[in-house]
Write a protein that holds these residues in place. Sequence first.
Motif, mmCIF file in Angstrom:
data_model
loop_
_atom_site.group_PDB
_atom_site.id
_atom_site.type_symbol
_atom_site.label_atom_id
_atom_site.label_comp_id
_atom_site.label_asym_id
_atom_site.label_seq_id
_atom_site.Cartn_x
_atom_site.Cartn_y
_atom_site.Cartn_z
ATOM 1 N N GLU A 43 -31.445 69.169 48.791
ATOM 2 C CA GLU A 43 -32.866 69.366 48.498
ATOM 3 C C GLU A 43 -33.097 70.671 47.737
ATOM 4 O O GLU A 43 -33.894 70.709 46.798
ATOM 5 C CB GLU A 43 -33.672 69.334 49.793
ATOM 6 N N GLU A 44 -32.383 71.736 48.129
ATOM 7 C CA GLU A 44 -32.506 73.013 47.421
ATOM 8 C C GLU A 44 -32.082 72.861 45.958
ATOM 9 O O GLU A 44 -32.739 73.392 45.052
ATOM 10 C CB GLU A 44 -31.639 74.084 48.099
ATOM 11 N N GLY A 52 -36.736 73.671 36.808
ATOM 12 C CA GLY A 52 -36.100 74.231 35.618
ATOM 13 C C GLY A 52 -35.303 75.493 35.873
ATOM 14 O O GLY A 52 -34.996 76.233 34.941
ATOM 15 N N GLN A 53 -34.967 75.753 37.110
ATOM 16 C CA GLN A 53 -34.236 76.966 37.460
ATOM 17 C C GLN A 53 -32.738 76.736 37.660
ATOM 18 O O GLN A 53 -32.011 77.681 37.935
ATOM 19 C CB GLN A 53 -34.817 77.569 38.734
ATOM 20 N N ALA A 54 -32.299 75.503 37.537
ATOM 21 C CA ALA A 54 -30.879 75.203 37.744
ATOM 22 C C ALA A 54 -30.046 75.778 36.617
ATOM 23 O O ALA A 54 -30.482 75.806 35.465
ATOM 24 C CB ALA A 54 -30.668 73.689 37.831
#
Length: 72
Positions: A43-44, A52-54
């Motif tokens: 989930e995180e 969009g932080q991956a």
Amino acid sequence: MTIAELKVKPFAERLQLMEDLWETLSNEDNNLQSPAWHQEILEERMDLINTGQAEYVTIEELKKRIQPGECK
């Protein structure tokens, strides 16, 4: 079959044995559940992707990050 017996078999034969074993395991209805912490991590990671932080890296970049001997 023991580990010692497996180690002397040709690679292709060991790979086929692994595939056969996986096939039998994946077709069983044993209701095996992943631990709760695994779902939390998934989930995180989905949240990071969705916001969009991956961070994505190429396989080459990943190999550079891994210390020699860590991954076999």
